[in-house]
Write a protein that holds these residues in place. Structure first.
Motif, PDB file in Angstrom:
ATOM      1  N   PRO A 177      -0.853 -14.541   7.060  1.00 18.01           N
ATOM      2  CA  PRO A 177      -1.529 -13.746   8.093  1.00 18.01           C
ATOM      3  C   PRO A 177      -1.321 -14.335   9.485  1.00 18.01           C
ATOM      4  CG  PRO A 177      -3.001 -14.204   6.246  1.00 18.01           C
ATOM      5  CD  PRO A 177      -1.790 -15.059   6.046  1.00 18.01           C
ATOM      6  N   HIS A 178      -1.250 -13.456  10.466  1.00 22.91           N
ATOM      7  CA  HIS A 178      -1.177 -13.890  11.855  1.00 22.91           C
ATOM      8  C   HIS A 178      -2.537 -14.436  12.304  1.00 22.91           C
ATOM      9  CE1 HIS A 178       2.457 -11.103  12.953  1.00 22.91           C
ATOM     10  NE2 HIS A 178       2.729 -11.951  11.976  1.00 22.91           N
ATOM     11  N   PRO A 179      -2.552 -15.297  13.300  1.00 27.94           N
ATOM     12  CA  PRO A 179      -3.840 -15.728  13.861  1.00 27.94           C
ATOM     13  C   PRO A 179      -4.480 -14.613  14.674  1.00 27.94           C
ATOM     14  CG  PRO A 179      -2.044 -16.596  15.175  1.00 27.94           C
ATOM     15  CD  PRO A 179      -1.400 -15.912  14.000  1.00 27.94           C
ATOM     16  N   GLU A 180      -5.763 -14.709  14.867  1.00 31.34           N
ATOM     17  CA  GLU A 180      -6.422 -13.835  15.838  1.00 31.34           C
ATOM     18  C   GLU A 180      -6.006 -14.258  17.241  1.00 31.34           C
ATOM     19  OE1 GLU A 180     -10.708 -12.676  14.886  1.00 31.34           O
ATOM     20  OE2 GLU A 180     -10.510 -14.598  13.868  1.00 31.34           O
ATOM     21  N   HIS A 181      -6.119 -13.328  18.177  1.00 31.30           N
ATOM     22  CA  HIS A 181      -5.871 -13.636  19.589  1.00 31.30           C
ATOM     23  C   HIS A 181      -7.116 -13.267  20.371  1.00 31.30           C
ATOM     24  CE1 HIS A 181      -1.446 -14.465  19.356  1.00 31.30           C
ATOM     25  NE2 HIS A 181      -1.670 -13.887  18.193  1.00 31.30           N
ATOM     26  N   LEU A 182      -7.767 -14.269  20.927  1.00 30.19           N
ATOM     27  CA  LEU A 182      -9.065 -14.091  21.575  1.00 30.19           C
ATOM     28  C   LEU A 182      -8.932 -14.428  23.053  1.00 30.19           C
ATOM     29  CD1 LEU A 182     -11.227 -15.963  18.906  1.00 30.19           C
ATOM     30  CD2 LEU A 182     -10.498 -13.581  18.891  1.00 30.19           C
ATOM     31  N   CYS A 241      -8.433 -19.232  12.094  1.00 29.82           N
ATOM     32  CA  CYS A 241      -7.120 -19.474  12.688  1.00 29.82           C
ATOM     33  C   CYS A 241      -6.965 -18.517  13.862  1.00 29.82           C
ATOM     34  CB  CYS A 241      -6.007 -19.254  11.665  1.00 29.82           C
ATOM     35  SG  CYS A 241      -4.365 -19.661  12.288  1.00 29.82           S
ATOM     36  N   ALA A 242      -6.803 -19.070  15.068  1.00 29.88           N
ATOM     37  CA  ALA A 242      -6.786 -18.194  16.242  1.00 29.88           C
ATOM     38  C   ALA A 242      -6.136 -18.877  17.435  1.00 29.88           C
ATOM     39  CB  ALA A 242      -8.211 -17.787  16.611  1.00 29.88           C
ATOM     40  N   TYR A 243      -5.547 -18.053  18.274  1.00 36.41           N
ATOM     41  CA  TYR A 243      -5.220 -18.454  19.642  1.00 36.41           C
ATOM     42  C   TYR A 243      -6.368 -18.019  20.531  1.00 36.41           C
ATOM     43  CZ  TYR A 243      -0.402 -20.132  19.385  1.00 36.41           C
ATOM     44  OH  TYR A 243       0.706 -20.892  19.148  1.00 36.41           O
ATOM     45  N   LEU A 244      -6.774 -18.897  21.434  1.00 35.28           N
ATOM     46  CA  LEU A 244      -7.830 -18.589  22.376  1.00 35.28           C
ATOM     47  C   LEU A 244      -7.300 -18.828  23.785  1.00 35.28           C
ATOM     48  CD1 LEU A 244      -9.200 -20.568  19.895  1.00 35.28           C
ATOM     49  CD2 LEU A 244     -11.206 -19.430  20.827  1.00 35.28           C
ATOM     50  N   TYR A 245      -7.480 -17.835  24.654  1.00 34.44           N
ATOM     51  CA  TYR A 245      -7.021 -17.945  26.033  1.00 34.44           C
ATOM     52  C   TYR A 245      -8.209 -17.848  26.975  1.00 34.44           C
ATOM     53  CZ  TYR A 245      -2.451 -17.125  23.959  1.00 34.44           C
ATOM     54  OH  TYR A 245      -1.319 -17.231  23.200  1.00 34.44           O
ATOM     55  N   ASP A 246      -8.390 -18.872  27.775  1.00 35.03           N
ATOM     56  CA  ASP A 246      -9.470 -18.927  28.752  1.00 35.03           C
ATOM     57  C   ASP A 246      -8.949 -18.307  30.055  1.00 35.03           C
ATOM     58  OD1 ASP A 246     -11.398 -19.607  30.629  1.00 35.03           O
ATOM     59  OD2 ASP A 246     -11.861 -21.521  29.674  1.00 35.03           O
ATOM     60  N   LEU A 247      -9.253 -17.029  30.269  1.00 33.41           N
ATOM     61  CA  LEU A 247      -8.690 -16.313  31.413  1.00 33.41           C
ATOM     62  C   LEU A 247      -9.280 -16.799  32.729  1.00 33.41           C
ATOM     63  CD1 LEU A 247      -8.525 -12.681  29.966  1.00 33.41           C
ATOM     64  CD2 LEU A 247      -6.796 -14.491  29.918  1.00 33.41           C
ATOM     65  N   SER A 248     -10.529 -17.216  32.722  1.00 33.90           N
ATOM     66  CA  SER A 248     -11.123 -17.755  33.948  1.00 33.90           C
ATOM     67  C   SER A 248     -10.462 -19.071  34.340  1.00 33.90           C
ATOM     68  CB  SER A 248     -12.624 -17.948  33.766  1.00 33.90           C
ATOM     69  OG  SER A 248     -13.271 -16.719  33.569  1.00 33.90           O
TER      70      SER A 248
END
Length: 415
Positions: free
Chosen positions: A384-389, A17-24
């Motif tokens: 639980p909170h999600p991971e933040h990637l 379980c995660a948020y994923l942010y594509d910074l590029s």
């Protein structure tokens, strides 16, 4: 992104379980916006959409500034950049917030009412300073197909269009405020470029009328944000190119104004760079309908429940199965995606046709970079909170595989 999620899942023992942010991807998107924006315009990021520090740090060198709606948001911006311009709006500003805005050097304060106008002047007088302001106008008309309306209908936002002359007269009489223009943020999630052009033109017409009648030396016209994301048809998004072409015509029509036109976009800037991934924990049937229960839900991604809509997702297959009994799955089925909360409102998508889905697969929700984690009730039921990637995808080719000479870079923080 699907390959990244599969790889990350294999590294973890617990359900993913995660948020994923594509910074590029974020940089590329914002660079396109900035390079096509007319020179007389300024693009501010409305951090209410997502005030994640990593995103603010990424955006700070690119945008013209940030728009905030609280002292807490001002402090988040200043933690990232001590000098970047800030616009401060929102109803119900407290004395502490106005004092904080002065202390932190806010560039423009958007005044929401007659009372707030007097309060700002009073506090500025006590501080021995002058505050630059825009009057926020609640227009009598707005964009009809916007998903949410702040103007054109009775709301708590801004000064009623018919009362604006009274506000102008008061502002001109007060010694510690400097009226520099008008703020017209009127909508949220408008998907039609042509009606947005019409809205900007209408804002210019109203500002020109008041400027002439009251001899105001206007420097800025803030037309807000409100540019939307199409969550139901992700291939059919707001036509930015068409909007820029229309905007150029509006600016040419009003080329005698010599104003800076301010935009304060939130959702349109960060939504597409964010993903929410949640593993399927269970598949079940009740009353003739099939439900997929995920490790997560509206306490992480509240937007679809708040808007009673289905959020777009893809299924990331995970082949690993560790149990000695049969793996539940559905083929060519219609599913409803529910979270792990003890409420029937915890639904992220309804009646979606899928070719195949299994317990242990991962649902990857796209366009989750705005009004996702930031507006969600994180601690309901204390899950639980999600991971933040945070992913730098310049090192990934078009298929999502790693390039030969670079490694995939992932920064992880715990929220």
């Amino acid at each position: 992104m699907e390959n990244i999620v599969q790889s990350l899942r294999m590294e973890r023992e617990k359900p993913f379980c995660a948020y994923l942010y594509d910074l590029s991807k974020l940089r590329h998107h914002v660079n396109q916006l900035m390079t096509t924006l007319p020179s007389a315009c300024r693009l501010f990021y409305a951090i209410k959409a997502n005030s994640d520090a990593n995103l603010l740090t990424t955006l700070a060198p690119m945008v013209h500034g940030f728009e905030v709606a609280s002292l807490g948001e001002i402090e988040k911006v200043r933690a990232v950049d001590a000098k970047i311009p800030i616009l401060f709006g929102g109803p119900g500003k407290t004395q502490e917030e106005i004092e904080g805005a002065i202390h932190h050097g806010v560039t423009l304060l958007h005044v929401e009412s007659i009372h707030e106008l007097q309060l700002v002047n009073h506090i500025a007088s006590q501080k021995g300073t002058t505050v630059s302001i825009l009057l926020r106008v609640n227009l009598r008309s707005s964009v009809p197909n916007a998903q949410l309306k702040m103007a054109g209908v009775p709301t708590q936002f801004g000064i009623d269009e018919v009362e604006v002359p009274n506000a102008i007269a008061l502002a001109k009489s007060l010694p510690n405020v400097k009226l520099l223009g008008f703020h017209f943020h009127a909508m949220s999630n408008n998907g039609d470029s042509k009606t947005h052009v019409y809205f900007v033109d209408h804002c210019f017409e109203m500002a020109k009328t008041w400027g002439k009648e009251w001899n105001i030396d206007i420097s800025y016209i803030n037309v807000g944000g409100g540019i939307g994301i199409n969550y139901q048809d992700v291939e059919n998004q707001f036509d930015w190119v068409d909007f820029m072409e229309g905007l150029e015509k509006v600016l040419e029509k009003h080329n005698n104004t010599n104003w800076q036109t301010l935009f304060e976009c939130g959702r349109y800037i960060t939504s597409s760079c964010g993903y929410y991934a949640a593993e399927v924990l269970d598949i079940k049937q009740n009353h003739g309908k099939s439900f997929c229960v995920i490790r997560g839900g509206s306490h992480h991604l509240r937007l679809p429940a708040a808007w009673k809509s289905s959020h777009p997702f893809t299924i990331v297959p995970v082949e690993k199965w560790s149990y000695p009994f049969a793996r539940p799955e559905l083929n060519d089925s219609v599913i409803t995606v529910a979270g792990e909360l003890c409420t029937p409102n915890d639904v992220l998508a309804r009646d979606i046709s899928v070719p195949r889905i299994r317990v242990g697969d991962i649902l990857l929700f796209s366009y989750a970079g705005a009004y996702g984690w930031a507006i969600s009730h994180h601690d309901f039921l204390s899950h639980p909170h999600p991971e933040h990637l945070y992913i730098e995808s310049d090192s990934i080719n078009g298929s999502g595989a790693k390039t030969e000479d670079k490694r995939l870079q992932i920064k992880i923080s715990v929220v």
